[in-house]
Design a protein around this motif. Sequence first.
Motif, PDB file in Angstrom:
ATOM      1  N   GLN A   1      48.105  94.949  52.897  1.00 21.27           N
ATOM      2  CA  GLN A   1      46.676  95.247  53.003  1.00 21.27           C
ATOM      3  C   GLN A   1      45.899  94.037  52.515  1.00 21.27           C
ATOM      4  O   GLN A   1      46.246  93.447  51.483  1.00 21.27           O
ATOM      5  CB  GLN A   1      46.287  96.467  52.167  1.00 21.27           C
ATOM      6  N   LEU A   2      44.867  93.683  53.249  1.00 22.74           N
ATOM      7  CA  LEU A   2      44.079  92.493  52.950  1.00 22.74           C
ATOM      8  C   LEU A   2      42.632  92.872  52.701  1.00 22.74           C
ATOM      9  O   LEU A   2      42.049  93.675  53.456  1.00 22.74           O
ATOM     10  CB  LEU A   2      44.141  91.507  54.124  1.00 22.74           C
ATOM     11  N   VAL A   3      42.035  92.274  51.681  1.00 24.92           N
ATOM     12  CA  VAL A   3      40.632  92.516  51.368  1.00 24.92           C
ATOM     13  C   VAL A   3      39.946  91.179  51.145  1.00 24.92           C
ATOM     14  O   VAL A   3      40.303  90.437  50.216  1.00 24.92           O
ATOM     15  CB  VAL A   3      40.475  93.412  50.122  1.00 24.92           C
ATOM     16  N   GLU A   4      38.954  90.876  51.976  1.00 20.63           N
ATOM     17  CA  GLU A   4      38.178  89.654  51.816  1.00 20.63           C
ATOM     18  C   GLU A   4      36.997  89.898  50.885  1.00 20.63           C
ATOM     19  O   GLU A   4      36.457  91.006  50.819  1.00 20.63           O
ATOM     20  CB  GLU A   4      37.631  89.149  53.162  1.00 20.63           C
ATOM     21  N   SER A   5      36.583  88.843  50.221  1.00 20.17           N
ATOM     22  CA  SER A   5      35.382  88.891  49.401  1.00 20.17           C
ATOM     23  C   SER A   5      34.816  87.484  49.295  1.00 20.17           C
ATOM     24  O   SER A   5      35.468  86.504  49.679  1.00 20.17           O
ATOM     25  CB  SER A   5      35.687  89.448  48.010  1.00 20.17           C
TER      26      SER A   5
ATOM     27  N   THR B   1      33.168  80.119  48.442  1.00 19.85           N
ATOM     28  CA  THR B   1      34.614  80.294  48.467  1.00 19.85           C
ATOM     29  C   THR B   1      34.933  81.742  48.800  1.00 19.85           C
ATOM     30  O   THR B   1      34.498  82.654  48.083  1.00 19.85           O
ATOM     31  CB  THR B   1      35.262  79.930  47.128  1.00 19.85           C
ATOM     32  N   LEU B   2      35.628  81.930  49.892  1.00 13.55           N
ATOM     33  CA  LEU B   2      36.090  83.263  50.270  1.00 13.55           C
ATOM     34  C   LEU B   2      37.474  83.504  49.693  1.00 13.55           C
ATOM     35  O   LEU B   2      38.285  82.583  49.588  1.00 13.55           O
ATOM     36  CB  LEU B   2      36.145  83.395  51.787  1.00 13.55           C
ATOM     37  N   SER B   3      37.714  84.744  49.331  1.00 15.23           N
ATOM     38  CA  SER B   3      39.027  85.145  48.847  1.00 15.23           C
ATOM     39  C   SER B   3      39.600  86.219  49.756  1.00 15.23           C
ATOM     40  O   SER B   3      38.858  87.026  50.315  1.00 15.23           O
ATOM     41  CB  SER B   3      38.928  85.709  47.415  1.00 15.23           C
ATOM     42  N   CYS B   4      40.889  86.209  49.868  1.00 14.88           N
ATOM     43  CA  CYS B   4      41.612  87.216  50.636  1.00 14.88           C
ATOM     44  C   CYS B   4      42.725  87.723  49.723  1.00 14.88           C
ATOM     45  O   CYS B   4      43.723  87.027  49.504  1.00 14.88           O
ATOM     46  CB  CYS B   4      42.168  86.610  51.909  1.00 14.88           C
TER      47      CYS B   4
ATOM     48  N   TYR C   1      48.837  87.936  64.762  1.00 20.35           N
ATOM     49  CA  TYR C   1      48.774  88.497  63.419  1.00 20.35           C
ATOM     50  C   TYR C   1      48.883  90.021  63.433  1.00 20.35           C
ATOM     51  O   TYR C   1      48.295  90.683  64.278  1.00 20.35           O
ATOM     52  CB  TYR C   1      47.482  88.065  62.732  1.00 20.35           C
ATOM     53  N   ASN C   2      49.602  90.513  62.443  1.00 20.04           N
ATOM     54  CA  ASN C   2      49.840  91.947  62.347  1.00 20.04           C
ATOM     55  C   ASN C   2      48.847  92.657  61.438  1.00 20.04           C
ATOM     56  O   ASN C   2      48.589  93.851  61.598  1.00 20.04           O
ATOM     57  CB  ASN C   2      51.246  92.198  61.791  1.00 20.04           C
ATOM     58  N   TYR C   3      48.338  91.929  60.464  1.00 19.05           N
ATOM     59  CA  TYR C   3      47.511  92.551  59.429  1.00 19.05           C
ATOM     60  C   TYR C   3      46.188  91.813  59.316  1.00 19.05           C
ATOM     61  O   TYR C   3      46.156  90.574  59.311  1.00 19.05           O
ATOM     62  CB  TYR C   3      48.239  92.524  58.078  1.00 19.05           C
ATOM     63  N   TRP C   4      45.122  92.593  59.182  1.00 15.77           N
ATOM     64  CA  TRP C   4      43.766  92.052  59.118  1.00 15.77           C
ATOM     65  C   TRP C   4      42.992  92.705  57.985  1.00 15.77           C
ATOM     66  O   TRP C   4      43.169  93.889  57.696  1.00 15.77           O
ATOM     67  CB  TRP C   4      43.029  92.315  60.433  1.00 15.77           C
ATOM     68  N   GLY C   5      42.112  91.906  57.390  1.00 17.77           N
ATOM     69  CA  GLY C   5      41.153  92.462  56.460  1.00 17.77           C
ATOM     70  C   GLY C   5      39.943  92.997  57.196  1.00 17.77           C
ATOM     71  O   GLY C   5      39.850  92.905  58.421  1.00 17.77           O
ATOM     72  N   GLN C   6      39.000  93.522  56.440  1.00 18.75           N
ATOM     73  CA  GLN C   6      37.819  94.166  57.030  1.00 18.75           C
ATOM     74  C   GLN C   6      36.699  93.157  57.310  1.00 18.75           C
ATOM     75  O   GLN C   6      35.743  93.491  58.017  1.00 18.75           O
ATOM     76  CB  GLN C   6      37.301  95.260  56.093  1.00 18.75           C
ATOM     77  N   GLY C   7      36.819  91.976  56.772  1.00 22.12           N
ATOM     78  CA  GLY C   7      35.823  90.931  57.020  1.00 22.12           C
ATOM     79  C   GLY C   7      34.782  90.844  55.928  1.00 22.12           C
ATOM     80  O   GLY C   7      34.494  91.819  55.230  1.00 22.12           O
ATOM     81  N   THR C   8      34.207  89.659  55.793  1.00 22.81           N
ATOM     82  CA  THR C   8      33.115  89.437  54.864  1.00 22.81           C
ATOM     83  C   THR C   8      32.062  88.571  55.565  1.00 22.81           C
ATOM     84  O   THR C   8      32.403  87.595  56.236  1.00 22.81           O
ATOM     85  CB  THR C   8      33.606  88.787  53.558  1.00 22.81           C
TER      86      THR C   8
END
Length: 123
Positions: A3-7, A19-22, A110-117
């Motif tokens: 599971q990926l979460v961007e911020s 700076t974005l984080s994943c 890619y198999n897994y994606w975050g929700q985006g920021t």
Amino acid sequence: QVQLVESGGGLVQAGDSLTLSCAASGRAFSIYGVGWFRQAPGKEREFVATIGVAGRSPNYADAVKGRFTASRDNAKNTVYLQMNSLKPEDTAVYYCAARKYTAGSSPDMYNYWGQGTQVTVSS
């Protein structure tokens, strides 16, 4: 499963930095290659940067080369995108994506994606 979460997105002025984080949850994130992509309103999702397993072989789109830097801290299960000298044309929703063992510029791999920021750069 990952599971990926961007911020880290926000509203900035041209020339500023962000700076974005994943952040990843799940096992063995260190064996996943990670890509950064972005999508502006009315446009296709486009490749921004990749970073391989253990931080090897970062690769950048021409539009961001020299301004953006991808890095990762596997101890923290986190990948970063340092964005400098931001331009209004960098405005988009930024996504991170992960795939086992490799990374590439096509979002289809890619198999897994975050929700985006959201990143918005004003002129």
